[in-house]
Design an enzyme around this catalytic site. Sequence first.
Site: not given
Length: 311
Positions: A101-104
Amino acid sequence: MNFADQLVEAVRRKRNPVVVGIDPRPEELPGGFLDRFPGDRAGVAAALKAFGCDVLDVVAPLVPAVKFQSAFYEAYGPEGLAALHATVEHAKSRGAIVLFDGKRNDIGSTAEAYARAYLGKVPIGGAFEPPWHADAITVNPYLGTDGITPFVRVAAREQKGVFVLVRTSNASAREFQDLVADGKPLYRHVAEKLLTWGAGHAGESGYNLVGAVVGATYPQELAELREAMPGILFLVPGYGVQGGTAKDIAPAFDEHGLGAIVNNSRGITFAYERPHLAAQFPGNWQGAVEQAVRDMIQDLAANTSAGRLRD
């Protein structure tokens, strides 16, 4: 195997759609846990690793997937990232599907680099090696198609998954996601575009390697999006501490109990802070974590079609 098929198989095997989110906070670790480690940044990072691995030893036999929120590790610099990498490796050794979960998000070669970093391989000498062993990553669609297609392309090549933020669970989501353009709220435009991004990437299960993040805290929109996006796996945050209930989530599932995975982070990893579990498991924080997982599995089984996974 297509990522969606891998995830569906894991959900069927574990007979539940629970995702345990591992978001370690030093100040909330069990009493005395941090005292076992040096009082510097490396020591805190080592504590995060130890805690995460201890949580995994409890939850990996019970649930199909775990989700790592990278920010809580990045906060402790290189040592924190090393702790994250080691904990991800431990999750893989325990057979769990790993969501990063890095929302890159970015465009062009930068998006390609992010995609290769978390989902693919990079050149090392005369070979290619994966820097991380994540199975899927969360991405932000704000930059449009240029910021998504590199992730989808690498994911398809490597049998990985991509979860696009569509309707998030946070309170201020409405500030942008509800803005109306061409007669529809923005989140509906993202949902329609997601179907385009996923074209050709469905697995034998009927579900797509391109999934959607849709929060439990907006149940009406969740039901609306489920109807609008058949064949799209939903990653559903917001259950538990944020206020989402199993009944709120029920429309996310198909008639077989598939189609959605439900994340719970603080409610499980810090379950020992909840008074009734602390009383039930004095001095046994891992017992409290296990019971919280079992309670969530039972709640979803009783109030959604996920109960059919037990048949």
